[in-house]
Each structure stands twice: as structure tokens, then as C-alpha cells.
Design a protein around this motif. Structure first.
Motif, PDB file in Angstrom:
ATOM      1  N   LEU A 275       5.512  11.511   4.084  1.00  0.00           N
ATOM      2  CA  LEU A 275       6.434  10.740   4.916  1.00  0.00           C
ATOM      3  C   LEU A 275       5.662   9.937   5.955  1.00  0.00           C
ATOM      4  O   LEU A 275       5.947   8.755   6.180  1.00  0.00           O
ATOM      5  N   GLY A 276       4.687  10.581   6.598  1.00  0.00           N
ATOM      6  CA  GLY A 276       3.861   9.868   7.569  1.00  0.00           C
ATOM      7  C   GLY A 276       3.088   8.724   6.938  1.00  0.00           C
ATOM      8  O   GLY A 276       2.992   7.635   7.514  1.00  0.00           O
ATOM      9  N   LEU A 277       2.546   8.970   5.753  1.00  0.00           N
ATOM     10  CA  LEU A 277       1.816   7.915   5.044  1.00  0.00           C
ATOM     11  C   LEU A 277       2.742   6.755   4.671  1.00  0.00           C
ATOM     12  O   LEU A 277       2.365   5.586   4.785  1.00  0.00           O
ATOM     13  N   ARG A 278       3.949   7.096   4.247  1.00  0.00           N
ATOM     14  CA  ARG A 278       4.904   6.050   3.878  1.00  0.00           C
ATOM     15  C   ARG A 278       5.295   5.205   5.090  1.00  0.00           C
ATOM     16  O   ARG A 278       5.301   3.971   5.027  1.00  0.00           O
ATOM     17  N   LEU A 279       5.628   5.848   6.198  1.00  0.00           N
ATOM     18  CA  LEU A 279       5.991   5.115   7.412  1.00  0.00           C
ATOM     19  C   LEU A 279       4.843   4.231   7.874  1.00  0.00           C
ATOM     20  O   LEU A 279       5.043   3.079   8.279  1.00  0.00           O
ATOM     21  N   SER A 280       3.642   4.773   7.804  1.00  0.00           N
ATOM     22  CA  SER A 280       2.459   4.023   8.224  1.00  0.00           C
ATOM     23  C   SER A 280       2.234   2.810   7.323  1.00  0.00           C
ATOM     24  O   SER A 280       1.990   1.701   7.808  1.00  0.00           O
ATOM     25  N   ALA A 281       2.332   3.013   6.021  1.00  0.00           N
ATOM     26  CA  ALA A 281       2.088   1.925   5.069  1.00  0.00           C
ATOM     27  C   ALA A 281       3.105   0.802   5.242  1.00  0.00           C
ATOM     28  O   ALA A 281       2.750  -0.388   5.236  1.00  0.00           O
ATOM     29  N   ILE A 282       4.372   1.157   5.402  1.00  0.00           N
ATOM     30  CA  ILE A 282       5.409   0.141   5.575  1.00  0.00           C
ATOM     31  C   ILE A 282       5.193  -0.622   6.875  1.00  0.00           C
ATOM     32  O   ILE A 282       5.338  -1.858   6.922  1.00  0.00           O
ATOM     33  N   THR A 283       4.840   0.096   7.940  1.00  0.00           N
ATOM     34  CA  THR A 283       4.580  -0.556   9.225  1.00  0.00           C
ATOM     35  C   THR A 283       3.415  -1.527   9.126  1.00  0.00           C
ATOM     36  O   THR A 283       3.474  -2.654   9.653  1.00  0.00           O
ATOM     37  N   VAL A 284       2.357  -1.110   8.450  1.00  0.00           N
ATOM     38  CA  VAL A 284       1.178  -1.971   8.310  1.00  0.00           C
ATOM     39  C   VAL A 284       1.506  -3.213   7.488  1.00  0.00           C
ATOM     40  O   VAL A 284       1.135  -4.341   7.854  1.00  0.00           O
ATOM     41  N   VAL A 285       2.214  -3.034   6.388  1.00  0.00           N
ATOM     42  CA  VAL A 285       2.583  -4.166   5.537  1.00  0.00           C
ATOM     43  C   VAL A 285       3.438  -5.173   6.307  1.00  0.00           C
ATOM     44  O   VAL A 285       3.248  -6.390   6.209  1.00  0.00           O
TER      45      VAL A 285
ATOM     46  N   VAL B 271       7.503 -10.538   2.430  1.00  0.00           N
ATOM     47  CA  VAL B 271       7.093  -9.369   3.217  1.00  0.00           C
ATOM     48  C   VAL B 271       8.091  -8.227   3.024  1.00  0.00           C
ATOM     49  O   VAL B 271       7.704  -7.062   2.841  1.00  0.00           O
ATOM     50  N   VAL B 272       9.375  -8.558   3.046  1.00  0.00           N
ATOM     51  CA  VAL B 272      10.410  -7.532   2.843  1.00  0.00           C
ATOM     52  C   VAL B 272      10.293  -6.907   1.457  1.00  0.00           C
ATOM     53  O   VAL B 272      10.370  -5.678   1.303  1.00  0.00           O
ATOM     54  N   LEU B 273      10.092  -7.735   0.445  1.00  0.00           N
ATOM     55  CA  LEU B 273       9.967  -7.215  -0.927  1.00  0.00           C
ATOM     56  C   LEU B 273       8.738  -6.323  -1.075  1.00  0.00           C
ATOM     57  O   LEU B 273       8.789  -5.290  -1.758  1.00  0.00           O
ATOM     58  N   LEU B 274       7.647  -6.696  -0.414  1.00  0.00           N
ATOM     59  CA  LEU B 274       6.439  -5.880  -0.475  1.00  0.00           C
ATOM     60  C   LEU B 274       6.659  -4.542   0.218  1.00  0.00           C
ATOM     61  O   LEU B 274       6.228  -3.493  -0.290  1.00  0.00           O
ATOM     62  N   ALA B 275       7.346  -4.561   1.346  1.00  0.00           N
ATOM     63  CA  ALA B 275       7.647  -3.310   2.049  1.00  0.00           C
ATOM     64  C   ALA B 275       8.545  -2.408   1.201  1.00  0.00           C
ATOM     65  O   ALA B 275       8.347  -1.184   1.146  1.00  0.00           O
TER      66      ALA B 275
ATOM     67  N   GLY C  98       7.167   3.034  -4.138  1.00  0.00           N
ATOM     68  CA  GLY C  98       5.954   3.689  -4.622  1.00  0.00           C
ATOM     69  C   GLY C  98       5.769   5.079  -4.040  1.00  0.00           C
ATOM     70  O   GLY C  98       5.431   6.031  -4.759  1.00  0.00           O
ATOM     71  N   PHE C  99       5.998   5.215  -2.755  1.00  0.00           N
ATOM     72  CA  PHE C  99       5.838   6.530  -2.121  1.00  0.00           C
ATOM     73  C   PHE C  99       6.943   7.495  -2.542  1.00  0.00           C
ATOM     74  O   PHE C  99       6.711   8.707  -2.624  1.00  0.00           O
ATOM     75  N   THR C 100       8.135   6.980  -2.805  1.00  0.00           N
ATOM     76  CA  THR C 100       9.214   7.837  -3.305  1.00  0.00           C
ATOM     77  C   THR C 100       8.845   8.420  -4.665  1.00  0.00           C
ATOM     78  O   THR C 100       9.033   9.622  -4.921  1.00  0.00           O
ATOM     79  N   LEU C 101       8.296   7.582  -5.536  1.00  0.00           N
ATOM     80  CA  LEU C 101       7.858   8.053  -6.857  1.00  0.00           C
ATOM     81  C   LEU C 101       6.685   9.020  -6.731  1.00  0.00           C
ATOM     82  O   LEU C 101       6.620  10.037  -7.433  1.00  0.00           O
TER      83      LEU C 101
ATOM     84  N   ARG D 272       7.802  12.454  -5.824  1.00  0.00           N
ATOM     85  CA  ARG D 272       8.377  13.191  -6.951  1.00  0.00           C
ATOM     86  C   ARG D 272       7.303  13.720  -7.901  1.00  0.00           C
ATOM     87  O   ARG D 272       7.501  14.739  -8.567  1.00  0.00           O
ATOM     88  N   VAL D 273       6.174  13.029  -7.947  1.00  0.00           N
ATOM     89  CA  VAL D 273       5.122  13.402  -8.895  1.00  0.00           C
ATOM     90  C   VAL D 273       4.257  14.538  -8.355  1.00  0.00           C
ATOM     91  O   VAL D 273       3.946  15.497  -9.090  1.00  0.00           O
ATOM     92  N   ILE D 274       3.844  14.473  -7.087  1.00  0.00           N
ATOM     93  CA  ILE D 274       2.827  15.413  -6.597  1.00  0.00           C
ATOM     94  C   ILE D 274       3.367  16.556  -5.755  1.00  0.00           C
ATOM     95  O   ILE D 274       2.631  17.519  -5.489  1.00  0.00           O
ATOM     96  N   VAL D 275       4.636  16.472  -5.320  1.00  0.00           N
ATOM     97  CA  VAL D 275       5.196  17.565  -4.529  1.00  0.00           C
ATOM     98  C   VAL D 275       5.897  18.538  -5.452  1.00  0.00           C
ATOM     99  O   VAL D 275       6.676  18.140  -6.327  1.00  0.00           O
ATOM    100  N   SER D 276       5.614  19.804  -5.245  1.00  0.00           N
ATOM    101  CA  SER D 276       6.241  20.847  -6.066  1.00  0.00           C
ATOM    102  C   SER D 276       7.763  20.773  -5.947  1.00  0.00           C
ATOM    103  O   SER D 276       8.294  20.599  -4.853  1.00  0.00           O
ATOM    104  N   PRO D 277       8.482  20.898  -7.072  1.00  0.00           N
ATOM    105  CA  PRO D 277       9.957  20.844  -7.016  1.00  0.00           C
ATOM    106  C   PRO D 277      10.555  21.864  -6.054  1.00  0.00           C
ATOM    107  O   PRO D 277      11.534  21.579  -5.375  1.00  0.00           O
TER     108      PRO D 277
END
Length: 220
Positions: free
Chosen positions: A146-156, A193-197, A203-206, A209-214
Motif C-alpha cells: 500500500l505504501g509503495l502504491r501510494l508513493s508510486a502514484i504520487t511520484v507519477v 498523467v491520469v491514465l498513467l496513474a 499494476g499494484f492491485t494485481l 493479488r499475486v504475491i500476498v498470501s490469500p
């Protein structure tokens, strides 16, 4: 809608130095470099502070700084100190903006782990870094992501400031469009910019789902 057609339908934005693919790659370059450096700083620091409890004041200061940091003001200050001609005038403000969400969420993820989980890990004979990486980190992973996602969106979203110091990126459309009163270009740049964000968000949502244990995801 007319502005979108005018911008995306114009051949001048698909070739040459002002081409959309080129501006997009430049924007991704600035964003990725700032995000990667911030993650390399914030994740180890957050893991250490969260696991040991030492230096928690850094997290508090970082969280407060994130709300008060004037990105454009910092950009101007860095330009005055080191000049232009490199990426650092852009990277430094973006890194400063990207660190707090990653640091705070990594710290909270580790520190907020169930105390019984820690006790069980120590009871199994795990010690130090083994407890951190084998027991606590998998549970903290959703918050870290979640922190990585918030950070990435803010940077973009903020990397558009690169245009203020003569660099490229999607912000070039916004700055140049405002200067020439070409509002189709301004609108088109903002849409990109909006589309990239949104793409980063997806990407982070997917990835979650892939790396976090269910089991962990369900509890969270």
C-alpha cells in the motif's frame, strides 16, 4: 471531447521530439528512478525501526513532512543550489515526496503485527532477522505494498514538475500548452498523467493479488 480528438489525432504529437511515446518514456524514467531510490531507502529503514522500535521519531517526522513538503518550492531551492543540467533537481524533491508513504506503511506493517506471532516465532527458535523476514514480513506485506502504491502514484502525478526546469516528460505538454494557450495540449497532457496513474494503481492491485498470501489478504 474535441480537445482529446485535437490532441491525440494530431500527427505532431506522435513523431519528433514532442512525441507522446517519447514524453511517456521520459516521465517513466524520472518516476522510476525517484521511486526506486525512495524504496531502497525507506523499506530497509522501515523494517529496522518497526522490528527494533528504535528511531520511531523518524517515522513521525517523515509522516508530518509529507503533509507539509512544498514540492515546487523544494525544486526551485535545489535548482538554485546545484543548477540545472542533470536529473537531480527533479529527483531530489520526488524522492523526498516518495519516502514517507513507504516508510510509514512499512513501519506500521511490522510494528502492528500480532504479538502472538512474534512470540510463536521466537518459540520456534527463530531469532533476529529470521523473525523479521520469515514471520513478520509476510504479514506486513499488504501494508508495505500500500505504501509503495501510494508513493508510486504520487511520484507519477508529481513528476510533471520536471518541465519547470526544462526537462521532458508529460508535464512538458501542460507547461508548454499553458505558455502558448494551447488548451488541447494541456488537457491531453493531464489525461495522459491520469491514465498513467491509473495504470500504476492497477499494476499494484494485481501485484498484491499475486504475491500476498490469500490468508493474509483475507485477514487484512
Amino acid at each position: 471531447m474535441n480537445w482529446l480528438i485535437e490532441f491525440f489525432g494530431s500527427a505532431e504529437y506522435w513523431s519528433g521530439d514532442d512525441a507522446i511515446p517519447l514524453r511517456l518514456l521520459q516521465h517513466l524514467e524520472y518516476s522510476f528512478l525517484a521511486f526506486a531510490i525512495a524504496a531502497l531507502i525507506a523499506i530497509p529503514l522501515g523494517l529496522f525501526i518497526g522490528h527494533t522500535g528504535r528511531g520511531a521519531v523518524i517515522v513521525v517526522v517523515s509522516a508530518n513532512a509529507a503533509r507539509a513538503l512544498p514540492t515546487l518550492g523544494l525544486l526551485v531551492l535545489v535548482v538554485l543550489l546545484i543548477g540545472v543540467g542533470t536529473l537531480w533537481p527533479v529527483l531530489i524533491p520526488l524522492i523526498a515526496l516518495a519516502i514517507p508513504p513507504i516508510l510509514v506503511n512499512t513501519y506500521e506493517g511490522i510494528r502492528g503485527a500480532d504479538p502472538d506471532l512474534r512470540d510463536a516465532a521466537y518459540g520456534m527458535g527463530l531469532r533476529g532477522s529470521q523473525v523479521l523476514f520469515r514471520a513478520l514480513l509476510p504479514v506486513a506485506l499488504p501494508l508495505i505494498l500500500l505504501g509503495l502504491r501510494l508513493s508510486a502514484i504520487t511520484v507519477v502525478a508529481t513528476a510533471t514538475v520536471a518541465a519547470y526546469v526544462g526537462l521532458g516528460g508529460l508535464g512538458r505538454y501542460i507547461i508548454d500548452g499553458l505558455a502558448t494557450k494551447n488548451y488541447a495540449e494541456v488537457f491531453g497532457g493531464a489525461v495522459l498523467v491520469v491514465l498513467l496513474a491509473l495504470a500504476v494503481q492497477t499494476g499494484f492491485t494485481l501485484l498484491n493479488r499475486v504475491i500476498v498470501s490469500p490468508g493474509v489478504r483475507q485477514v487484512r
